[in-house]
Design a protein around this motif. Structure first.
Motif, PDB file in Angstrom:
ATOM      1  N   VAL A 172       0.841  -1.204   0.000  1.00 29.23           N
ATOM      2  CA  VAL A 172       0.000   0.000   0.000  1.00 29.23           C
ATOM      3  C   VAL A 172       0.871   1.248   0.000  1.00 29.23           C
ATOM      4  CG1 VAL A 172      -1.686   1.347   1.325  1.00 29.23           C
ATOM      5  CG2 VAL A 172      -1.972  -1.125   1.097  1.00 29.23           C
ATOM      6  N   ALA A 173       1.955   1.221   0.788  1.00 28.93           N
ATOM      7  CA  ALA A 173       2.859   2.375   0.838  1.00 28.93           C
ATOM      8  C   ALA A 173       3.484   2.637  -0.531  1.00 28.93           C
ATOM      9  CB  ALA A 173       3.945   2.146   1.889  1.00 28.93           C
ATOM     10  N   LEU A 174       3.903   1.598  -1.237  1.00 30.85           N
ATOM     11  CA  LEU A 174       4.480   1.781  -2.572  1.00 30.85           C
ATOM     12  C   LEU A 174       3.439   2.347  -3.538  1.00 30.85           C
ATOM     13  CD1 LEU A 174       6.700  -1.386  -3.143  1.00 30.85           C
ATOM     14  CD2 LEU A 174       7.257   0.751  -1.987  1.00 30.85           C
ATOM     15  N   TRP A 175       2.220   1.797  -3.486  1.00 31.67           N
ATOM     16  CA  TRP A 175       1.148   2.278  -4.362  1.00 31.67           C
ATOM     17  C   TRP A 175       0.856   3.756  -4.099  1.00 31.67           C
ATOM     18  CZ3 TRP A 175      -3.801   4.146  -3.400  1.00 31.67           C
ATOM     19  CH2 TRP A 175      -4.666   4.198  -4.504  1.00 31.67           C
ATOM     20  N   ALA A 176       0.758   4.124  -2.844  1.00 34.92           N
ATOM     21  CA  ALA A 176       0.470   5.524  -2.501  1.00 34.92           C
ATOM     22  C   ALA A 176       1.627   6.432  -2.901  1.00 34.92           C
ATOM     23  CB  ALA A 176       0.198   5.644  -0.998  1.00 34.92           C
ATOM     24  N   TYR A 177       2.862   5.952  -2.735  1.00 29.45           N
ATOM     25  CA  TYR A 177       4.014   6.774  -3.102  1.00 29.45           C
ATOM     26  C   TYR A 177       4.052   7.011  -4.611  1.00 29.45           C
ATOM     27  CZ  TYR A 177       8.744   8.592  -3.304  1.00 29.45           C
ATOM     28  OH  TYR A 177       9.831   9.401  -3.511  1.00 29.45           O
ATOM     29  N   ALA A 186       2.830  16.275 -11.980  1.00 31.37           N
ATOM     30  CA  ALA A 186       1.805  17.033 -12.694  1.00 31.37           C
ATOM     31  C   ALA A 186       1.521  18.384 -12.049  1.00 31.37           C
ATOM     32  CB  ALA A 186       0.516  16.209 -12.747  1.00 31.37           C
ATOM     33  N   GLY A 187       2.242  18.719 -10.965  1.00 33.58           N
ATOM     34  CA  GLY A 187       2.043  19.994 -10.305  1.00 33.58           C
ATOM     35  C   GLY A 187       0.798  20.053  -9.453  1.00 33.58           C
ATOM     36  N   GLN A 188       0.268  18.905  -9.070  1.00 31.66           N
ATOM     37  CA  GLN A 188      -0.946  18.855  -8.265  1.00 31.66           C
ATOM     38  C   GLN A 188      -0.594  18.646  -6.791  1.00 31.66           C
ATOM     39  OE1 GLN A 188      -3.144  15.592  -9.906  1.00 31.66           O
ATOM     40  NE2 GLN A 188      -3.380  16.542 -11.926  1.00 31.66           N
ATOM     41  N   SER A 189      -1.564  18.927  -5.937  1.00 30.74           N
ATOM     42  CA  SER A 189      -1.375  18.673  -4.519  1.00 30.74           C
ATOM     43  C   SER A 189      -1.306  17.162  -4.279  1.00 30.74           C
ATOM     44  CB  SER A 189      -2.526  19.272  -3.712  1.00 30.74           C
ATOM     45  OG  SER A 189      -2.410  18.911  -2.346  1.00 30.74           O
ATOM     46  N   ALA A 190      -0.277  16.723  -3.580  1.00 25.76           N
ATOM     47  CA  ALA A 190      -0.064  15.285  -3.422  1.00 25.76           C
ATOM     48  C   ALA A 190       0.094  14.875  -1.970  1.00 25.76           C
ATOM     49  CB  ALA A 190       1.185  14.866  -4.209  1.00 25.76           C
ATOM     50  N   ALA A 195       0.640  11.299   2.874  1.00 23.01           N
ATOM     51  CA  ALA A 195       0.156  10.892   4.201  1.00 23.01           C
ATOM     52  C   ALA A 195      -0.256   9.422   4.199  1.00 23.01           C
ATOM     53  CB  ALA A 195      -1.021  11.775   4.628  1.00 23.01           C
ATOM     54  N   LEU A 196      -0.879   8.976   3.101  1.00 20.66           N
ATOM     55  CA  LEU A 196      -1.265   7.568   3.013  1.00 20.66           C
ATOM     56  C   LEU A 196      -0.032   6.670   3.002  1.00 20.66           C
ATOM     57  CD1 LEU A 196      -3.330   5.320   2.693  1.00 20.66           C
ATOM     58  CD2 LEU A 196      -3.343   5.772   0.212  1.00 20.66           C
ATOM     59  N   ALA A 197       0.993   7.069   2.253  1.00 18.43           N
ATOM     60  CA  ALA A 197       2.226   6.272   2.213  1.00 18.43           C
ATOM     61  C   ALA A 197       2.868   6.206   3.596  1.00 18.43           C
ATOM     62  CB  ALA A 197       3.198   6.861   1.198  1.00 18.43           C
ATOM     63  N   LEU A 198       2.921   7.359   4.271  1.00 21.53           N
ATOM     64  CA  LEU A 198       3.526   7.397   5.604  1.00 21.53           C
ATOM     65  C   LEU A 198       2.687   6.596   6.596  1.00 21.53           C
ATOM     66  CD1 LEU A 198       5.855   8.597   7.269  1.00 21.53           C
ATOM     67  CD2 LEU A 198       4.362  10.558   7.777  1.00 21.53           C
ATOM     68  N   GLY A 199       1.372   6.708   6.510  1.00 21.36           N
ATOM     69  CA  GLY A 199       0.498   5.943   7.408  1.00 21.36           C
ATOM     70  C   GLY A 199       0.609   4.450   7.165  1.00 21.36           C
ATOM     71  N   ALA A 200       0.686   4.038   5.885  1.00 20.77           N
ATOM     72  CA  ALA A 200       0.846   2.618   5.572  1.00 20.77           C
ATOM     73  C   ALA A 200       2.192   2.112   6.087  1.00 20.77           C
ATOM     74  CB  ALA A 200       0.741   2.398   4.068  1.00 20.77           C
ATOM     75  N   PHE A 201       3.214   2.950   5.984  1.00 23.39           N
ATOM     76  CA  PHE A 201       4.522   2.561   6.518  1.00 23.39           C
ATOM     77  C   PHE A 201       4.452   2.362   8.024  1.00 23.39           C
ATOM     78  CE2 PHE A 201       8.962   4.133   7.756  1.00 23.39           C
ATOM     79  CZ  PHE A 201       9.514   2.867   7.642  1.00 23.39           C
ATOM     80  N   ALA A 202       3.761   3.270   8.718  1.00 24.02           N
ATOM     81  CA  ALA A 202       3.589   3.115  10.167  1.00 24.02           C
ATOM     82  C   ALA A 202       2.848   1.816  10.471  1.00 24.02           C
ATOM     83  CB  ALA A 202       2.833   4.312  10.739  1.00 24.02           C
ATOM     84  N   GLY A 203       1.816   1.507   9.678  1.00 24.93           N
ATOM     85  CA  GLY A 203       1.105   0.243   9.871  1.00 24.93           C
ATOM     86  C   GLY A 203       2.004  -0.960   9.654  1.00 24.93           C
TER      87      GLY A 203
END
Length: 621
Positions: A172-177, A186-190, A195-203
């Motif tokens: 999940v962390a790789l997918w979110a990253y 693309a210059g978009q807010s990411a 946060a999802l990658a960091l949260g998945a890493f914590a999990g």
């Protein structure tokens, strides 16, 4: 269409596939369903297996916190305890939920592990596809990961729930990253993806601390396939770009540092860190293990739950392993611009193995199949992305057929290997057939035989274990226990004392020695051992029960009742405690209460001769 290595073009879906050839969403759902269903069907055999006596008692079947189900006290223990060497609260919670749902029925526990593994396989495909844009190559890589025999130990061993749970969060962390990198490009807010990658890493860290290397893998992803340094700064701005990428990972590295520190402290407290092997021996084993792991990827035979550490490897094997490491690393570096996935995959493999490489030795193994759960994906990526270069339009059907055959053969081996885990006897008989001088396997096979009341065979196994390693305190304690069960407490005392000489803090040896001394009439010394146990483990139901018996033998009857009743609060179905409490009540002349306890004991074992006799004596009185 291939991107040139110096073009700065990211490897994405649109870079790899013309729009007319991008698979439809329906096909994507179909592949995900096939991966999940295929994994579940293949590993369903595990649901017919039982618990085993290697770590399963510590993690589940004899763990009172887990067996209480999901409780406030249990959750507090899960998050603030370093028991069993590791801090992995989500793994503990997972086991608690299972016990709440299934109790002591192993099928449910196995089904949960299979389900998590299937989810991890799907997430591996989704992450690889999102990162590289390669639909079918990613699907084959995920299937190879999920169905390889090296996965059996992680899935079929209930105590290894931490592998499948942690592996899911890793993917999940790789997918979110990957999503984070896409949006930044693309210059978009990411920041939501970050946060999802960091949260998945914590999990993941709260499931298995081995995953501390994820921040380094994220930097490898920046090198390939995301090529973020090239895109953000070009070759001239490379160092500045990499500095920014490293700075971006600071929260990830901070989590890794904290969990690494907690893990080392926990392992020191329980004594699993080895201080016997020299640094040279540990480095040599780490090199040899790398070669053995790669060998088992290609030829997955002679798999075992424990590969004993030999202490030192023959010089020839060490030299070969070092040469292998140097040559493969040199080729990967040489090909870094033309085939960057080689260096990426190789460094993923080596880097994620570091925490379990044995450089810091934990336990007695030289390597373990379960350690490949995440690391081996790196080798698979290096291999499959290289093979993909040979797939021309005219050979696609041939390659697809070849991939199907390889996956089918590996699935067959996996199915067979799952059967090895049917029970403790099958597991350790297999292990003894595949390894040499495996004193732990002899001991655990002996324990399984003891549970089947095959005491002579159990004693023989314990003796073999001690012949290999005279300093193995568990085998000495177990040998004493088997001798006591055969009615020879005097001989048992010798081995209990030997076990305690080797490991003075061995709780079960103190409890067992107390029992043997009590049987021999040496009650005062027996009481000191029970008190030793309860000072360190106040909720030790056996020690409370045995302590109560010893107190009764000393005439301290009210204290005896209090201790045995404490034992029954912890273990309400403990037959011997009900019977012992009945005896104490009978000694106190409280015949009604004695009768009640004897009847409760007989509800659990209607033909227990001793309880029937005691109940008859109460009626006579």
């Amino acid at each position: 269409m291939k991107s040139k290595s110096n073009s700065g073009t990211p490897v994405t879906k649109t870079a790899e596939l013309p729009a007319s050839r991008i698979p439809s969403p329906a096909l994507g759902w179909g592949v995900a369903a096939c991966l999940a269903l295929g994994t579940v069907l293949l590993f369903a055999r595990a649901t017919g297996n039982g618990f085993v006596n290697y770590d399963d008692p510590d993690y589940v079947t004899a763990n009172e916190h887990v067996k209480a189900g999901v409780t406030a006290a249990g959750l507090k223990w899960a998050f603030f305890s370093g028991d069993i060497s590791y801090w992995h609260p989500l793994t503990w919670v997972s086991h608690m939920v299972d016990w709440q749902l299934y109790g002591d029925r192993p099928a449910g526990h196995h089904a949960t592990s299979v389900a998590w593994h299937a989810l991890t396989a799907v997430m591996a495909w989704l992450a690889l596809r999102r990162l590289t844009g390669l639909f079918w190559t990613s699907a084959v890589c995920a299937a190879l990961f999920a169905w390889h025999p090296l996965r059996v130990e992680s899935v079929a061993w209930i105590a290894e729930r931490k592998d499948v749970l942690g592996g899911f969060f890793w993917m999940v962390a790789l997918w979110a990253y990957a999503g984070y990198a896409e949006k930044r490009r693309a210059g978009q807010s990411a920041w939501g993806d970050y946060a999802l990658a960091l949260g998945a890493f914590a999990g993941g860290l709260m499931s298995k601390p081995m995953l501390v290397t994820l921040p380094c893998v994220l930097l490898l992803l920046d090198f390939w396939p995301l090529r973020r340094a090239e895109l953000s700064g070009g070759e001239k701005g490379g160092l500045k770009a990499w500095g920014g990428l490293v700075l971006e990972k600071v929260p990830f590295f901070a989590l890794s540092a904290v969990v690494s520190w907690i893990t080392v402290v926990a392992q020191k407290q329980v004594g699993t860190l080895s201080t016997v092997l020299s640094l040279n021996a540990r480095l040599s084993n780490a090199a040899v293990a790398v070669v053995r792991y790669v060998g088992k990827l290609f030829v997955p035979v002679d798999l075992a739950v424990l590969y004993p550490h030999p202490g030192s490897w023959p010089t020839g094997k060490v030299v070969f392993a070092v040469v292998f490491l140097v040559v493969v690393s040199a080729v990967a570096i040489w090909q870094a611009r033309r085939r960057p996935w080689l260096l990426f995959g190789w460094l993923w493999f080596l880097g994620t193995l570091v925490p379990v490489s044995g450089i810091v030795q934990v336990g007695i193994q030289s390597m373990a199949d379960r350690y490949t759960y995440v690391p081996m994906l790196g080798v698979q990526i290096a291999l499959l992305w290289t093979l993909r270069e040979a797939v021309t339009p005219g050979l696609r059907a041939t390659w697809a057929m070849g991939a199907a055959v390889v996956l089918a053969v590996l699935a067959g081996r996996t199915f067979d290997q799952i059967g090895v885990w049917k029970n403790s006897i099958t597991l350790f008989e297999h292990t003894l057939a595949k390894t040499e001088r495996n004193y732990l396997a002899h001991n655990n096979r002996g324990t399984a035989l003891f549970e089947e009341k095959r005491y002579d065979e159990a004693i023989a196994e314990y003796q073999k274990s001690l012949a290999i390693n005279p300093g193995y305190e568990e085998a000495a304690n177990n040998l004493g226990h088997a001798l006591a069960q055969q009615g020879n407490p005097r001989a048992a005392v010798e081995f209990y004392r030997k076990a305690l000489a080797l490991k003075p803090e061995l709780i079960e040896a103190h409890n067992n020695l107390g029992n043997a001394l009590s049987d021999l009439g040496e009650v005062d010394e027996a009481i000191t051992h029970y008190e030793f146990v309860l000072a360190r483990k106040p909720q030790h139901a056996d020690a409370l029960n045995n302590y109560g018996v010893a107190l009764a033998m000393k005439g301290r009857l009210p204290e005896a009742v209090a201790r045995i009743e404490e034992a029954l609060k912890l273990a309400p179905d403990k037959l011997s405690a009900h019977s012992n409490l009945g005896n104490v009540f009978a000694m106190m002349g409280r015949h009604g209460e004695a009768t009640r306890e004897y009847r409760r004991a007989l509800e659990m074992s209607p033909n227990d001769a001793r309880t029937l006799n005691n109940l008859g004596n109460v009626y006579s009185a």
